[in-house]
Motif scaffolding. Structure first.
Motif, short mmCIF file in Angstrom:
data_model
loop_
_atom_site.label_atom_id
_atom_site.label_comp_id
_atom_site.label_asym_id
_atom_site.label_seq_id
_atom_site.Cartn_x
_atom_site.Cartn_y
_atom_site.Cartn_z
N UNK A 72 0.70 -1.28 -0.11
CA UNK A 72 0.07 -0.06 0.13
C UNK A 72 0.82 1.38 0.09
N UNK A 73 2.10 1.36 -0.04
CA UNK A 73 3.15 2.16 -0.07
C UNK A 73 4.07 2.32 -0.88
N UNK A 74 4.87 3.24 -1.54
CA UNK A 74 5.91 3.06 -2.56
C UNK A 74 7.07 2.27 -1.89
N UNK A 75 7.90 1.59 -2.85
CA UNK A 75 9.10 1.04 -2.18
C UNK A 75 10.09 1.43 -3.07
N UNK A 97 2.97 2.08 -5.08
CA UNK A 97 2.09 1.07 -4.38
C UNK A 97 1.09 0.49 -5.54
N UNK A 98 1.03 -1.06 -5.39
CA UNK A 98 0.30 -1.46 -6.29
C UNK A 98 0.48 -1.69 -7.77
N UNK A 99 1.87 -1.30 -8.01
CA UNK A 99 2.05 -0.90 -9.32
C UNK A 99 3.36 -2.08 -9.60
N UNK A 100 3.74 -1.93 -10.93
CA UNK A 100 4.68 -2.56 -11.77
C UNK A 100 5.87 -1.74 -12.21
N UNK A 101 7.12 -2.21 -12.17
CA UNK A 101 8.05 -1.28 -12.93
C UNK A 101 8.91 -2.32 -13.70
N UNK A 102 9.29 -2.17 -14.97
CA UNK A 102 10.15 -2.86 -15.62
C UNK A 102 11.43 -2.27 -15.83
N UNK A 103 12.50 -2.78 -15.96
CA UNK A 103 14.04 -2.20 -16.18
C UNK A 103 14.64 -3.11 -17.22
N UNK A 104 14.93 -2.41 -18.33
CA UNK A 104 15.98 -3.17 -19.23
C UNK A 104 17.38 -3.16 -18.83
N UNK A 105 17.74 -4.03 -18.18
CA UNK A 105 19.32 -4.09 -17.48
C UNK A 105 20.47 -3.59 -18.53
N UNK A 121 10.48 -1.77 1.02
CA UNK A 121 9.24 -2.76 1.22
C UNK A 121 9.08 -3.81 0.53
N UNK A 122 8.64 -4.82 0.76
CA UNK A 122 8.61 -6.19 -0.06
C UNK A 122 8.02 -5.83 -1.22
N UNK A 123 8.87 -6.45 -2.32
CA UNK A 123 8.44 -6.50 -3.76
C UNK A 123 8.65 -8.03 -4.35
N UNK A 124 7.90 -8.34 -5.52
CA UNK A 124 8.10 -9.51 -6.23
C UNK A 124 8.80 -9.28 -7.14
N UNK A 125 10.00 -10.07 -7.60
CA UNK A 125 10.71 -10.01 -8.39
C UNK A 125 10.93 -11.06 -9.61
#
Length: 145
Positions: A72-75, A97-105, A121-125
């Motif tokens: 519920x908060x920005x990570x 919060x509640x969003x996805x971010x994609x990085x082209x490494x 804060x916890x993220x899924x990766x």
């Protein structure tokens, strides 16, 4: 089939159930002469530190890092390349919060690498790698602790 619900958009999903389920992310795409694809299981829980093996941003490989913040908060997320010469911080981003971010490494590092993600804060990766003009690919969730 997620494309039937949200077509043409980068999305992330959280699966919740009152009974045990197995969830995976499958991706399929057209290539000359047929189709290519990859799949990975979903993470069982978001985490503040995640390790991902085997990535490459050289020799025609593309490596992507997919971050999802189910909270519920920005990570605040820091990405480290783990290489034969040691660990190097290569990116720092915010995931809403509640969003996805994609990085082209490839835009942050060139060469072979494993990845360490540290988040406030916890993220899924997930890590996805493509080669040969995206005629092949693989993906994997990370190991979290």
């Amino acid at each position: 089939r997620l494309n039937d619900v949200v077509d043409g958009a980068d999305v992330a999903c959280a699966v919740r159930s009152d009974t045990p389920v197995v969830a995976e992310r499958t991706m399929l795409w057209a290539v000359p002469g047929g189709r290519a694809g990859h799949a990975t299981v979903g993470m069982t829980a978001a985490a503040r530190e995640v390790f991902l093996p085997e990535g490459c941003t050289a020799y025609g490989f593309e490596t992507w890092l997919l971050l999802q913040n189910p909270g519920a908060s920005e990570s605040s997320v820091t990405v480290h390349a783990m290489t034969s010469s040691g660990e190097k911080r290569i990116a720092a981003v915010k995931v809403a919060a509640g969003a996805r971010r994609t990085l082209r490494l490839n835009d942050y590092y060139q060469g072979n690498l494993s990845i360490r993600v540290a988040a406030s804060l916890p993220v899924s990766v997930e890590r996805a790698v493509y080669w040969n003009g995206r005629s092949g690919g693989t993906c994997s969730i990370g190991y979290s602790r």
